[in-house]
Design a protein around this motif. Sequence first.
Motif, PDB file in Angstrom:
ATOM      1  N   ALA A  51     105.619  53.742  25.044  1.00  0.00           N
ATOM      2  CA  ALA A  51     105.845  52.416  25.620  1.00  0.00           C
ATOM      3  C   ALA A  51     106.131  52.525  27.119  1.00  0.00           C
ATOM      4  CB  ALA A  51     107.002  51.728  24.907  1.00  0.00           C
ATOM      5  N   TRP A  67     108.449  49.197  13.352  1.00  0.00           N
ATOM      6  CA  TRP A  67     107.832  48.838  14.620  1.00  0.00           C
ATOM      7  C   TRP A  67     108.924  48.486  15.613  1.00  0.00           C
ATOM      8  CZ3 TRP A  67     109.646  43.971  14.884  1.00  0.00           C
ATOM      9  CH2 TRP A  67     109.760  43.239  13.712  1.00  0.00           C
ATOM     10  N   ASN A  69     109.705  46.156  19.510  1.00  0.00           N
ATOM     11  CA  ASN A  69     109.269  45.109  20.429  1.00  0.00           C
ATOM     12  C   ASN A  69     109.357  45.659  21.840  1.00  0.00           C
ATOM     13  OD1 ASN A  69     108.986  43.247  18.305  1.00  0.00           O
ATOM     14  ND2 ASN A  69     111.141  42.701  18.416  1.00  0.00           N
ATOM     15  N   ALA A  78     105.438  42.460  23.819  1.00  0.00           N
ATOM     16  CA  ALA A  78     104.583  42.871  22.696  1.00  0.00           C
ATOM     17  C   ALA A  78     105.500  43.020  21.488  1.00  0.00           C
ATOM     18  CB  ALA A  78     103.883  44.183  23.011  1.00  0.00           C
ATOM     19  N   TRP A  81     105.141  46.264  17.574  1.00  0.00           N
ATOM     20  CA  TRP A  81     104.249  47.272  18.158  1.00  0.00           C
ATOM     21  C   TRP A  81     104.503  48.630  17.534  1.00  0.00           C
ATOM     22  CZ3 TRP A  81     104.823  51.599  21.474  1.00  0.00           C
ATOM     23  CH2 TRP A  81     103.666  51.990  22.152  1.00  0.00           C
ATOM     24  N   ASN A  82     103.471  49.241  16.994  1.00  0.00           N
ATOM     25  CA  ASN A  82     103.550  50.608  16.499  1.00  0.00           C
ATOM     26  C   ASN A  82     102.141  51.183  16.391  1.00  0.00           C
ATOM     27  OD1 ASN A  82     103.817  53.048  15.198  1.00  0.00           O
ATOM     28  ND2 ASN A  82     105.333  52.338  13.757  1.00  0.00           N
ATOM     29  N   PRO A  83     101.698  51.929  17.422  1.00  0.00           N
ATOM     30  CA  PRO A  83     100.353  52.505  17.371  1.00  0.00           C
ATOM     31  C   PRO A  83     100.203  53.618  16.331  1.00  0.00           C
ATOM     32  CG  PRO A  83     101.515  53.236  19.332  1.00  0.00           C
ATOM     33  CD  PRO A  83     102.380  52.209  18.675  1.00  0.00           C
ATOM     34  N   HIS A  86      99.390  50.736  13.437  1.00  0.00           N
ATOM     35  CA  HIS A  86      98.467  49.628  13.687  1.00  0.00           C
ATOM     36  C   HIS A  86      97.337  50.076  14.608  1.00  0.00           C
ATOM     37  CE1 HIS A  86     101.519  47.269  11.785  1.00  0.00           C
ATOM     38  NE2 HIS A  86     102.382  47.492  12.751  1.00  0.00           N
ATOM     39  N   ASP A  89      96.983  48.444  18.057  1.00  0.00           N
ATOM     40  CA  ASP A  89      97.924  48.966  19.059  1.00  0.00           C
ATOM     41  C   ASP A  89      97.439  50.314  19.585  1.00  0.00           C
ATOM     42  OD1 ASP A  89      99.617  46.776  18.770  1.00  0.00           O
ATOM     43  OD2 ASP A  89     100.922  47.790  17.331  1.00  0.00           O
ATOM     44  N   ASN A  92      94.443  49.672  21.961  1.00  0.00           N
ATOM     45  CA  ASN A  92      94.903  49.136  23.245  1.00  0.00           C
ATOM     46  C   ASN A  92      95.593  50.210  24.077  1.00  0.00           C
ATOM     47  OD1 ASN A  92      93.892  46.562  22.778  1.00  0.00           O
ATOM     48  ND2 ASN A  92      95.744  45.924  21.713  1.00  0.00           N
TER      49      ASN A  92
END
Length: 152
Positions: A51, A67, A69, A78, A81-83, A86, A89, A92
């Motif tokens: 992040a 996740w 924020n 966002a 959020w947890n790449p 997800h 994520d 991106n």
Amino acid sequence: MNTDDNPFRRVDWPGDQPQPSDDDDEHGMPLQPPRGPGLSADDLELLTLAARALGAVRVEVVEGENWVNLYFADQPPAFSWNPLLHGDDTFNLQVQLRMMIEVDTAWSYAWFNYRKQHTQESHVDQTPGDATKRAVTRAAAEIGRANLQQNA
């Protein structure tokens, strides 16, 4: 549709103020326990560093959730959020940090720093998709760690 077993009860609103629910504490906050164990310490560190690579100024941990924020100085937050979980994520993150991805039969690679450095994840004990998500997030964390060291 049968609603006989509906657990919701009628609520009276005698004035302009809502009345606390039976499911709330004395401050109106829900009494529900966290949904799960939440993020491990290692995953939380990984997500926080990733992040930071994106420019997040604050990372909010949500107890019992998998996740976080993210809050930025110059763009909207966002949420959820947890790449690592997800794919959107992850995608991106990859695009914003200009990473290259390579996936072969046994490993996933995330190239960064103009293809000079990479992280890799084995497909043993995880799917190629999960390994790729972790490789991208680890690469972003390396970028975030380098940024922190550079600014220290």
